[in-house]
Design a protein around this motif. Structure first.
Motif, PDB file in Angstrom:
ATOM      1  N   UNK A 114       2.164   3.766   8.878  1.00  0.00           N
ATOM      2  CA  UNK A 114       1.258   4.150   7.802  1.00  0.00           C
ATOM      3  C   UNK A 114       0.015   3.267   7.858  1.00  0.00           C
ATOM      4  N   UNK A 115      -1.038   3.734   7.218  1.00  0.00           N
ATOM      5  CA  UNK A 115      -2.222   2.904   7.003  1.00  0.00           C
ATOM      6  C   UNK A 115      -2.236   2.483   5.535  1.00  0.00           C
ATOM      7  N   UNK A 116      -2.457   1.208   5.294  1.00  0.00           N
ATOM      8  CA  UNK A 116      -2.503   0.703   3.935  1.00  0.00           C
ATOM      9  C   UNK A 116      -3.853   0.064   3.656  1.00  0.00           C
ATOM     10  N   UNK A 117      -4.339   0.249   2.427  1.00  0.00           N
ATOM     11  CA  UNK A 117      -5.632  -0.291   2.025  1.00  0.00           C
ATOM     12  C   UNK A 117      -5.534  -0.876   0.623  1.00  0.00           C
ATOM     13  N   UNK A 118      -6.497  -1.698   0.282  1.00  0.00           N
ATOM     14  CA  UNK A 118      -6.587  -2.200  -1.091  1.00  0.00           C
ATOM     15  C   UNK A 118      -6.845  -1.013  -2.023  1.00  0.00           C
ATOM     16  N   UNK A 119      -6.108  -0.960  -3.112  1.00  0.00           N
ATOM     17  CA  UNK A 119      -6.214   0.175  -4.029  1.00  0.00           C
ATOM     18  C   UNK A 119      -5.201   1.254  -3.755  1.00  0.00           C
ATOM     19  N   UNK A 137      10.034   3.056  -8.206  1.00  0.00           N
ATOM     20  CA  UNK A 137       8.984   2.339  -8.940  1.00  0.00           C
ATOM     21  C   UNK A 137       7.653   2.440  -8.200  1.00  0.00           C
ATOM     22  N   UNK A 138       6.564   2.519  -8.959  1.00  0.00           N
ATOM     23  CA  UNK A 138       5.235   2.656  -8.374  1.00  0.00           C
ATOM     24  C   UNK A 138       4.440   1.361  -8.524  1.00  0.00           C
ATOM     25  N   UNK A 139       3.471   1.175  -7.617  1.00  0.00           N
ATOM     26  CA  UNK A 139       2.627  -0.014  -7.654  1.00  0.00           C
ATOM     27  C   UNK A 139       1.297   0.278  -6.971  1.00  0.00           C
ATOM     28  N   UNK A 140       0.343  -0.619  -7.164  1.00  0.00           N
ATOM     29  CA  UNK A 140      -0.969  -0.522  -6.532  1.00  0.00           C
ATOM     30  C   UNK A 140      -1.207  -1.776  -5.700  1.00  0.00           C
ATOM     31  N   UNK A 141      -1.643  -1.594  -4.463  1.00  0.00           N
ATOM     32  CA  UNK A 141      -1.926  -2.741  -3.595  1.00  0.00           C
ATOM     33  C   UNK A 141      -3.219  -3.421  -4.033  1.00  0.00           C
ATOM     34  N   UNK A 142      -3.127  -4.725  -4.277  1.00  0.00           N
ATOM     35  CA  UNK A 142      -4.284  -5.503  -4.701  1.00  0.00           C
ATOM     36  C   UNK A 142      -4.852  -6.373  -3.573  1.00  0.00           C
ATOM     37  N   UNK A 143      -4.002  -6.684  -2.586  1.00  0.00           N
ATOM     38  CA  UNK A 143      -4.456  -7.551  -1.492  1.00  0.00           C
ATOM     39  C   UNK A 143      -3.609  -7.311  -0.257  1.00  0.00           C
ATOM     40  N   UNK A 144      -4.249  -7.331   0.903  1.00  0.00           N
ATOM     41  CA  UNK A 144      -3.555  -7.294   2.180  1.00  0.00           C
ATOM     42  C   UNK A 144      -3.491  -8.708   2.724  1.00  0.00           C
ATOM     43  N   UNK A 145      -2.304  -9.165   3.038  1.00  0.00           N
ATOM     44  CA  UNK A 145      -2.118 -10.518   3.562  1.00  0.00           C
ATOM     45  C   UNK A 145      -2.001 -10.438   5.075  1.00  0.00           C
ATOM     46  N   UNK A 158       0.545  -4.802  -7.731  1.00  0.00           N
ATOM     47  CA  UNK A 158       0.734  -4.800  -9.178  1.00  0.00           C
ATOM     48  C   UNK A 158       1.583  -3.585  -9.516  1.00  0.00           C
ATOM     49  N   UNK A 159       2.801  -3.827  -9.977  1.00  0.00           N
ATOM     50  CA  UNK A 159       3.674  -2.708 -10.332  1.00  0.00           C
ATOM     51  C   UNK A 159       3.212  -2.090 -11.641  1.00  0.00           C
ATOM     52  N   UNK A 160       3.414  -0.802 -11.789  1.00  0.00           N
ATOM     53  CA  UNK A 160       2.990  -0.103 -12.998  1.00  0.00           C
ATOM     54  C   UNK A 160       3.662  -0.712 -14.229  1.00  0.00           C
TER      55      UNK A 160
END
Length: 245
Positions: A114-119, A137-145, A158-160
Motif C-alpha cells: 500500500x501507499x501511505x501518506x499523512x492524513x 477501529x479507525x484512525x488518521x495518520x499524523x506522521x510517517x516515521x 490519531x484514533x477516532x
C-alpha cells in the motif's frame, strides 16, 4: 435527503425530515419499509445503471463531504470486502486528485503493498492490547516515521475519538488497511455525521439495512446499482429480506 433530527434508540430510528410533517419509524423487524415513501427523493437514494457509475457518484458526493467535515465524520459502507477494497482505492484517488492527501510512500502490510501518506485514513484489522487498538477501529495518520534511507518504519496515528496519538511500528503490527470505506458490519455501533452506502449484490437484508441507515447524525445516502436493484420496489424487497441465521 438530509436528516438533521435523527434519534437512534433501542429497536427504532425516528427520522424527521422533509417532506414536511412526515415522521418515519424504522424498526429492525420492518427495516426499510419506509423506502417506499422516499421514492423520488433524489438526494437520498441514487440509482445508477452499473457498478462503475454508482461508485463514481458516491465518491463524488463523499469527497465534498470529506473536504468540508473531515474523514472521521464521513463513512462509506458496502456489503462485501471486494466492494470495500474498490471503494477505498477510488476514494483515495479522489483525494489525491484534489490534493487533499499526497500519493504517499510504499509500505508492505499484511494485506499487501500500500501507499501511505499523512492524513491517510486507516482501519485496524486485528486486536492488539499493547497498542490499545481493536479490530475495526479507525484512525488518521499524523506522521510517517522513516529511517535514514527514507523507508517508512512506522506511523503515528490519531484514533477516532481519542486526543492522544499512538506510534505503530509496522515491523511489529501491520494488520491494517485503508479506512475510507468498510463493510456495514465494521461500522456497527459507530456514528458519523454523513454516511454513503453502496448497495449492490443480493446479500442485503433487513438487518444490514437497519445497521447501514442508523450510523448517521445528519444525512444518510444510498447509491444503488441497478444491475441488482432496478427500482425502488426491488430495493425495498431486498432490504426486507430476513437475515440468515
Amino acid at each position: 435527503i438530509t436528516a438533521p433530527n435523527v434519534i437512534a434508540r433501542l429497536g427504532a430510528i425516528d427520522i424527521k425530515d422533509k417532506p414536511k410533517s412526515i415522521t418515519f419509524s424504522l424498526r429492525l423487524a420492518r427495516a426499510c419499509r419506509y423506502l417506499e415513501h422516499m421514492d423520488g427523493c433524489e438526494n437520498f437514494i441514487h440509482f445508477n445503471q452499473d457498478s462503475e457509475s454508482t461508485m463514481q457518484q458516491l465518491i463524488l458526493n463523499w469527497r465534498d463531504a470529506y473536504e468540508n467535515k473531515g474523514g472521521e465524520m464521513c463513512a462509506i459502507m458496502a456489503y462485501t470486502n471486494s466492494e470495500v477494497s474498490t471503494l477505498n482505492i477510488k476514494a483515495r484517488e479522489a483525494l489525491i486528485e484534489h490534493q487533499l492527501i499526497r500519493e504517499g510512500v510504499r509500505v508492505n502490510l499484511a494485506c499487501g503493498e500500500r501507499r501511505l501518506a499523512i492524513g491517510e485514513r486507516i482501519q485496524f484489522l486485528r486486536n492488539n492490547r499493547t497498542l490499545g487498538v481493536v479490530n475495526g477501529q479507525f484512525a488518521t495518520i499524523k506522521k510517517l516515521v522513516r529511517d535514514k534511507a527514507g523507508n517508512v518504519l512506522g506511523v503515528r496515528v490519531l484514533t477516532d475519538g481519542s486526543a492522544d496519538t499512538i506510534m505503530i511500528d509496522l515491523n511489529q503490527y501491520n494488520t491494517l488497511d485503508y479506512g475510507y470505506a468498510a463493510t456495514v458490519n465494521k461500522f456497527q455501533g459507530q456514528t458519523v455525521d454523513e454516511s454513503f452506502t453502496y448497495v449492490s449484490g443480493f446479500g442485503w437484508n433487513r438487518y444490514l439495512a437497519y445497521t447501514a441507515m442508523g450510523r448517521h447524525r445528519e444525512s444518510a445516502r444510498l447509491y444503488v446499482n441497478q444491475e441488482n436493484y432496478v427500482d425502488m420496489a426491488a430495493l425495498t424487497k431486498g432490504f426486507s429480506r430476513e437475515a440468515p441465521k
